[in-house]
Design a protein around this motif. Sequence first.
Motif, PDB file in Angstrom:
ATOM      1  N   PRO A  50       0.842  -1.226  -0.114  1.00 40.19           N
ATOM      2  CA  PRO A  50       0.047   0.167  -0.006  1.00 40.19           C
ATOM      3  C   PRO A  50       1.040   1.672   0.004  1.00 40.19           C
ATOM      4  O   PRO A  50       0.473   2.347  -0.477  1.00 40.19           O
ATOM      5  N   GLU A  51       1.975   1.118   0.337  1.00 46.33           N
ATOM      6  CA  GLU A  51       2.993   2.474   0.367  1.00 46.33           C
ATOM      7  C   GLU A  51       3.656   2.835  -0.744  1.00 46.33           C
ATOM      8  O   GLU A  51       4.563   3.669  -0.851  1.00 46.33           O
ATOM      9  N   PHE A  52       3.376   1.899  -1.795  1.00 52.28           N
ATOM     10  CA  PHE A  52       4.407   2.213  -3.224  1.00 52.28           C
ATOM     11  C   PHE A  52       3.492   3.332  -3.780  1.00 52.28           C
ATOM     12  O   PHE A  52       2.244   3.006  -4.267  1.00 52.28           O
ATOM     13  N   ASN A  53       4.130   4.360  -3.953  1.00 52.68           N
ATOM     14  CA  ASN A  53       3.372   5.715  -4.518  1.00 52.68           C
ATOM     15  C   ASN A  53       4.056   5.865  -5.917  1.00 52.68           C
ATOM     16  O   ASN A  53       5.425   5.776  -6.239  1.00 52.68           O
ATOM     17  N   TYR A  54       3.426   6.539  -6.724  1.00 53.35           N
ATOM     18  CA  TYR A  54       3.790   6.998  -7.968  1.00 53.35           C
ATOM     19  C   TYR A  54       3.335   8.019  -8.631  1.00 53.35           C
ATOM     20  O   TYR A  54       1.987   8.473  -8.176  1.00 53.35           O
ATOM     21  N   GLN A  55       3.715   8.694  -9.630  1.00 58.10           N
ATOM     22  CA  GLN A  55       3.234   9.825 -10.424  1.00 58.10           C
ATOM     23  C   GLN A  55       2.612   9.186 -11.837  1.00 58.10           C
ATOM     24  O   GLN A  55       3.200   8.378 -12.372  1.00 58.10           O
ATOM     25  N   ASN A  56       1.638   9.901 -12.295  1.00 56.25           N
ATOM     26  CA  ASN A  56       0.962   9.581 -13.576  1.00 56.25           C
ATOM     27  C   ASN A  56       1.473  10.476 -14.599  1.00 56.25           C
ATOM     28  O   ASN A  56       1.675  11.861 -14.046  1.00 56.25           O
ATOM     29  N   CYS A  57       2.302  10.322 -15.524  1.00 56.67           N
ATOM     30  CA  CYS A  57       2.450  11.213 -16.496  1.00 56.67           C
ATOM     31  C   CYS A  57       2.138  10.719 -17.977  1.00 56.67           C
ATOM     32  O   CYS A  57       2.179   9.807 -18.273  1.00 56.67           O
ATOM     33  N   LYS A  58       1.743  11.734 -18.885  1.00 60.28           N
ATOM     34  CA  LYS A  58       1.315  11.345 -20.106  1.00 60.28           C
ATOM     35  C   LYS A  58       2.585  10.925 -21.094  1.00 60.28           C
ATOM     36  O   LYS A  58       2.455  10.286 -22.067  1.00 60.28           O
ATOM     37  N   SER A  59       3.585  11.638 -20.670  1.00 66.10           N
ATOM     38  CA  SER A  59       4.817  11.391 -21.749  1.00 66.10           C
ATOM     39  C   SER A  59       6.020  11.548 -20.737  1.00 66.10           C
ATOM     40  O   SER A  59       6.068  11.908 -19.488  1.00 66.10           O
TER      41      SER A  59
END
Length: 372
Positions: free
Chosen positions: A68-77
């Motif tokens: 549950p602590e795995f965090n990430y950023q979404n990006c289009k490119s």
Amino acid sequence: MEKEKEKIKEEGRAVPIRVGISIGDINGIGPEIVIKALADSRLLLDCTPIIYASSKTISFHKKAINEPEFNYQNCKSATEAVNRKINIVNVWNEEVQFELGKGTEASGKYAFLSLEKATEDLAAGKIDVLVTAPISKEAIGKAGFQFPGHTEYLAHLAGMDEALMMMVSGSLRVALVTTHLPLKDVSSSLTREKILSKIKELDSSLKKDFGIQRPKIAVFGLNPHASENGKMGTEEAEIITPAINAARNEDIFALGPFPADGFFGSPNRGQYDAVLAMYHDQGLAAFKALAFEDGVNYTAGLPIVRTSPDHGTAFDIAGKNEANPQSMRSAIYLAMDIYNTRKFLKEVALNPLQAQESSHHRKRGAREHEIE
């Protein structure tokens, strides 16, 4: 405001290496080992991971292995990736039907989409290196992938007939003359020119990718006991030895042919910087017995840097939170090491005096630090 703070923090720090990661087969352990490897925050000190998949896929596997602590950023490119953060480029957005433990046409399709986008960005300079999670050759083949594996696919994209497959674990390096080829076809595919070409590629890689100035290469024979002077085959005398001699005439330190069965158990193994085996299992059976948990598959001889874990999709343990991420973690570190070595040697070639001065200042700084 937050972006300004991040910009201030980044000033004076080395630019992190942009590590592109293709997700592999989504029904295998690829997503699990990627998540587990990147959960080690120390990696983010030196790199910006960019995963080619979808946030929905990562979220599914994150829940499956209870991270549950795995965090990430979404990006289009990849150009929008946030430095020293885990980024996901959404290659697809639709809902996916997972069948953990099974290589399906759908899982092969997504593995192919991930790999295609990652290699496009690598060619465009949007990422610096590529790390590939394991694919199912059967599943990705159903999706139109027409190559035996990653190695052949990347060689094709680079406009080359072949690349050099090398397995790496610390100072243990094993390269192959032939790769994904039926055993019955190995002997007929070996030629003096082919073996000489692989020796030269291996020598070049050891120099430019690993910084070894005068590599020492052990070349295996094909037959048991390296044929015992022709008693069990003629390939050594007619093909392999002439290739070794031709390499030595080009000032390459290659020796052999050595019998493959006893080489890895011999203390003489440590005298060599790399081994060149004639076929897949001849070199890889021993390598994986010695270094399965942290071994790395490196595609040498290409203008780009690509590494991969030394294992497959492991469908039998997919989704069970049993996969060991060490080989994936080692693959990321090796990709960064090779990238840095190439960069350093390029800088030295452009300005050797500056490189000497830089080295002198680093040593002096280290001495002053010790005195303090």
